[in-house]
Design a protein around this motif. Structure first.
Motif, PDB file in Angstrom:
ATOM      1  N   SER A 174       0.869  -1.363   0.021  1.00 16.94           N
ATOM      2  CA  SER A 174      -0.239   0.486   0.044  1.00 16.94           C
ATOM      3  C   SER A 174       0.927   1.204   0.229  1.00 16.94           C
ATOM      4  N   LYS A 443     -11.149   6.808  -9.241  1.00 16.16           N
ATOM      5  CA  LYS A 443     -10.732   5.633  -8.386  1.00 16.16           C
ATOM      6  C   LYS A 443      -9.778   5.291  -8.980  1.00 16.16           C
ATOM      7  N   VAL A 444      -8.193   4.736  -8.926  1.00 19.02           N
ATOM      8  CA  VAL A 444      -7.560   4.730  -9.692  1.00 19.02           C
ATOM      9  C   VAL A 444      -6.566   4.117  -8.010  1.00 19.02           C
ATOM     10  N   GLU A 445      -5.964   2.918  -8.231  1.00 17.94           N
ATOM     11  CA  GLU A 445      -4.914   2.264  -7.738  1.00 17.94           C
ATOM     12  C   GLU A 445      -3.854   2.844  -7.503  1.00 17.94           C
ATOM     13  N   THR A 448      -0.271   3.568  -9.313  1.00 14.17           N
ATOM     14  CA  THR A 448      -0.158   3.818 -10.908  1.00 14.17           C
ATOM     15  C   THR A 448       0.232   4.768 -11.552  1.00 14.17           C
ATOM     16  N   GLN A 469      -5.547   6.544 -17.942  1.00 13.23           N
ATOM     17  CA  GLN A 469      -4.515   6.433 -17.102  1.00 13.23           C
ATOM     18  C   GLN A 469      -3.297   5.171 -18.221  1.00 13.23           C
TER      19      GLN A 469
END
Ligand code: SAH
Ligand code: F3S
Length: 470
Positions: A174, A443-445, A448, A469
């Motif tokens: 994370s 909402k993006v990891e 990235t 992205q």
């Protein structure tokens, strides 16, 4: 070490506390115990706090009253953060009395190194200097068996100094960014600075170890590393056979899965053409450089023993800007150094107007124990220092706002770090390659790379719309 007798403090004290005999001599396990760490100061201190928590294997908690051990990791670079240490430790000592819990309280880092056993007056159970942190687990075990410990002994042992137990609790996939220590200590002896005393002589970490650590971090999900040290761009200058900092950047640039490389802090004295070329050519090295100038007056630079002139500094800035388009440059400024006249101060103001830094960290000169500048004549009165500080901060606020405004309308590559501070459920936050924080909806990891069109600018951040992205 040459002047150690006079300015370096080395103490190793073990005192047995009375009434604790039941635990004396027992091996105390730290497993399952909880730790709260309060960190002051620079990235090196943040990294040291992480190292200690990782080495101890204790459970980090966010509230001091839940903790079995409280550590205050301290900064001595100016008087103000040093004074804060006393009030901070006092707060935890009274908490301990109030809630009647046997919390072990310790002081680590630069103030610990500087003051040693004097700090026991605060009620702390252990005082551990910057060179003894690798022994923190043994020390805390002994404290639990009833001892009071002061350890400010120095070491030049490279593996002890850079031992970097992987902080798995932090890098569990994370965490996108990590600090990696490449060099520690400072041999430059700027006349105002206490760091050569609190951190000791420059020690170079072997490049193979640095490369190995970065590869391991990347395998744990880290995408951006910041190489840290007091004099990073002088890396290896006093270590025969070691590669240069420019070569180190080129090696790290080859690591698959790593997206971005930053480093801090650099010294103008070691800003070689070889390094500027490496920065320009390595695509992972970000377009941002923190290059402390301290003053715009050659007379003051000389008294500070910075060993560069204003003209040399400006030449470096020109080279950086011509070879690395769009580079963000930030700096440190000290106002009110002894003997700084109105004319010297105006030279600094002029420098800020000429260079137009992206941002500055500015400080009033603060006399530090053991440093030559503390004993120089013509100390500047406090009110005058405050006036000069306010003046340059207002000037810089205006310049920074204008610089941030230039981003509006641009498409920027952002490395996503996580939810934004405000509007956490809707907004994400990441940074441009130049280091500016950008908030956007989506909402993006984390970890990235995305492209964001900048729509609004503020003093310390930007806002934009997610375009695509990568
Ligand atoms: N090269 C170091 C600099 C450490 S100190 C590094 O690793 O970052 C960070 C900044 O604090 C310095 O650049 C200087 O601007 C400021 N500073 C250091 N000593 C100071 C003093 N005695 N008074 C005021 N500011 C100081
Ligand atoms: Fe301090 Fe100068 Fe070193 S500011 S850390 S002595 S380069």
């Amino acid at each position: 070490m040459e002047k150690r007798g006079k300015i370096y403090r080395e103490e190793k004290i073990f005192l047995s506390k009375k009434n604790k005999s039941s635990q004396n001599g027992e091996e105390i396990s730290l497993d399952g115990k909880k730790i709260f760490v309060r960190t002051f100061g620079c990235q090196m201190n943040e990294k040291d706090s992480e190292r200690m928590v990782a080495k101890l294997g204790m459970i980090p908690v966010s509230s001091p009253d839940q903790a079995d051990v409280i550590i205050v990791n301290t900064c001595a670079v100016r008087e103000k953060p040093e004074h804060k240490v006393y009030s901070e430790v006092g707060k935890y000592v009274s908490l301990r009395e109030r809630i009647k819990k046997d919390i072990k309280i310790g002081i680590t880092g630069c103030v610990a190194q500087l003051k040693g056993s004097e700090l026991l007056k605060t009620g702390a159970d252990f005082v551990v200097g910057t060179h003894a942190l690798h022994r923190i687990d043994e020390i805390i075990s002994e404290v639990f068996s009833g001892k009071v410990i002061v350890d400010t002994s120095l070491t030049t042992n490279v593996s002890d100094r850079f031992e970097s137990p992987m902080p798995y609790s932090f890098y569990d996939g994370s965490r996108v960014k990590a600090f990696v220590t490449i060099q520690e200590g400072c041999n430059q002896f700027c006349t105002f600075c206490v760091v050569p005393i609190t951190r000791g002589r420059e020690v170079t970490r072997p490049s193979q170890d640095i490369i190995r650590e970065v590869i391991e971090l990347v395998s744990l999900g880290v995408r951006e590393v910041t190489l840290i040290g007091q004099n990073v761009n002088g890396y290896g200058w006093n270590t025969p056979g070691e590669i240069s900092f420019a070569q180190l950047l080129r090696e790290l640039n080859k690591i698959d899965g790593l997206y971005r490389i930053r480093f801090t802090t650099s010294n103008p004295r070691y800003m070689s053409d070889e390094l500027i070329d490496a920065m320009a050519e390595c695509e992972k090295v970000c377009e941002h450089l923190h290059l402390p100038v301290q003053s715009g007056s050659n007379k003051i630079l000389k008294k500070m023993a910075r060993r560069y002139t204003l003209e040399e500094y400006l030449e470096i800035i020109d080279k950086l800007r011509s070879k690395i388009p769009g580079i963000a440059i930030t700096t440190d400024i000290i106002v009110g150094f002894p003997g700084e006249t109105e004319k010297d101060f105006e030279d600094t103001v002029e420098l800020l107007k000429t260079v137009r830094f992206d941002d500055i960290f500015s400080f009033k000169f603060s006399p530090r124990p053991g440093t030559p500048a503390a004993r120089m004549p013509d100390q500047i009165p406090e009110e005058e220092k405050s006036r000069r500080l306010k003046f340059i901060q207002e000037l810089q606020d205006k310049i920074t706002l204008e610089k941030m405004q230039e981003y509006v309308g641009k498409l920027e590559e952002i490395l996503v770090e996580g939810p934004a501070e405000r509007n956490r459920d809707k907004d994400m936050m990441g940074r441009t390659r130049t280091g500016k924080p950008v908030n956007f909806e989506g909402k993006v990891e984390p970890g990235t790379l995305v492209f964001v069109r900048i729509t609004e600018s503020f003093r310390n951040s930007l806002r934009g719309e997610l375009v695509r992205q990568n």
